[in-house]
Design a protein around this motif. Structure first.
Motif, PDB file in Angstrom:
ATOM      1  N   LEU A 257       0.846  -1.197   0.000  1.00 23.13           N
ATOM      2  CA  LEU A 257       0.000   0.000   0.000  1.00 23.13           C
ATOM      3  C   LEU A 257       0.880   1.246   0.000  1.00 23.13           C
ATOM      4  N   LEU A 258       0.534   2.204  -0.847  1.00 19.57           N
ATOM      5  CA  LEU A 258       1.231   3.485  -0.882  1.00 19.57           C
ATOM      6  C   LEU A 258       0.205   4.600  -0.722  1.00 19.57           C
ATOM      7  N   TYR A 259       0.372   5.398   0.312  1.00 18.74           N
ATOM      8  CA  TYR A 259      -0.521   6.530   0.566  1.00 18.74           C
ATOM      9  C   TYR A 259      -0.096   7.712  -0.295  1.00 18.74           C
ATOM     10  N   LEU A 260      -1.045   8.295  -1.016  1.00 18.99           N
ATOM     11  CA  LEU A 260      -0.731   9.433  -1.879  1.00 18.99           C
ATOM     12  C   LEU A 260      -1.038  10.775  -1.245  1.00 18.99           C
TER      13      LEU A 260
ATOM     14  N   ARG B 196       5.942   9.481  -6.635  1.00 17.30           N
ATOM     15  CA  ARG B 196       6.013   9.070  -8.035  1.00 17.30           C
ATOM     16  C   ARG B 196       7.308   8.306  -8.310  1.00 17.30           C
ATOM     17  N   GLN B 197       8.420   8.781  -7.781  1.00 20.23           N
ATOM     18  CA  GLN B 197       9.703   8.093  -7.972  1.00 20.23           C
ATOM     19  C   GLN B 197       9.661   6.681  -7.403  1.00 20.23           C
ATOM     20  N   LEU B 198       9.108   6.542  -6.207  1.00 23.06           N
ATOM     21  CA  LEU B 198       9.029   5.218  -5.589  1.00 23.06           C
ATOM     22  C   LEU B 198       8.164   4.290  -6.423  1.00 23.06           C
ATOM     23  N   LEU B 199       7.034   4.769  -6.857  1.00 17.44           N
ATOM     24  CA  LEU B 199       6.134   3.956  -7.662  1.00 17.44           C
ATOM     25  C   LEU B 199       6.806   3.525  -8.966  1.00 17.44           C
ATOM     26  N   VAL B 200       7.482   4.434  -9.632  1.00 17.12           N
ATOM     27  CA  VAL B 200       8.167   4.113 -10.885  1.00 17.12           C
ATOM     28  C   VAL B 200       9.301   3.119 -10.635  1.00 17.12           C
ATOM     29  N   LYS B 201      10.028   3.270  -9.548  1.00 21.63           N
ATOM     30  CA  LYS B 201      11.101   2.313  -9.230  1.00 21.63           C
ATOM     31  C   LYS B 201      10.533   0.915  -9.019  1.00 21.63           C
ATOM     32  N   LEU B 202       9.411   0.828  -8.325  1.00 23.35           N
ATOM     33  CA  LEU B 202       8.769  -0.473  -8.111  1.00 23.35           C
ATOM     34  C   LEU B 202       8.303  -1.071  -9.442  1.00 23.35           C
TER      35      LEU B 202
END
Length: 170
Positions: free
Chosen positions: A49-52, A61-67
């Motif tokens: 889960l990632l809270y926006l 956004r960087q974390l999501l793209v890295k994942l």
């Protein structure tokens, strides 16, 4: 829950991920409810889960793209979802996140059936709001929410994410 400073996210390298799904969550209350559900079902349920907090910031956004990039390079069939309000802002946040990350996000609990099941908690909207919904539906990419938008325009109501009990991706 875990908070990561922007500097940590910027320097982070994803080496492994045990999740089968990644779910971004627009609102804090809904995030906490989903996190509680996840804690009850762990380790059977493996959703990250990632809270926006509404619109994403650069670090999120960087974390999501890295994942996403790691999943693609590792050949892992990890699905990426977004869950937000069933209103103009929620739909715009979904589109903005998908466009800015390039990730083929799937809406989670942002469909006609969920909307109709929670319509009694909705609030009405005016003609200006209606016109903005119609404009969103006409934009390229609007087909992902076609059924939902048609129902929202028919019913004349919007539904906040907090009124929807979370269900986690399988």
């Amino acid at each position: 829950g875990l908070g990561l400073p922007s500097e940590v996210v910027r320097e982070a390298i994803v080496e492994d991920m045990g999740a089968r799904a990644v779910l971004t969550v627009e609102n804090l209350t809904s995030f906490h409810e989903a996190a509680g559900l996840l804690a009850q079902s762990f380790p059977v349920q493996s959703t990250l889960l990632l809270y926006l907090g509404g619109y994403h910031n650069q670090a999120r956004r960087q974390l999501l793209v890295k994942l996403w990039r790691w999943a693609q390079q590792a050949g892992k069939p990890i699905r990426f979802y977004h869950w937000g309000d069933l209103d103009l802002g929620g739909l715009q946040i979904f589109r903005h996140l998908a466009e800015r990350t390039g990730i083929p996000l799937e809406p989670w609990l942002m469909d006609r059936e969920t909307y109709l099941g929670h319509l009694r908690f909705g609030s009405t909207f005016d003609q200006t709001y209606r016109e903005r919904l119609q404009a969103l539906a006409a934009r390229p990419g609007g087909e992902v929410f076609r059924d939902l938008l048609e129902e929202m325009l028919t019913q004349g109501r919007r539904v906040e994410q907090e009124s929807i009990r979370p269900i986690l991706p399988a």
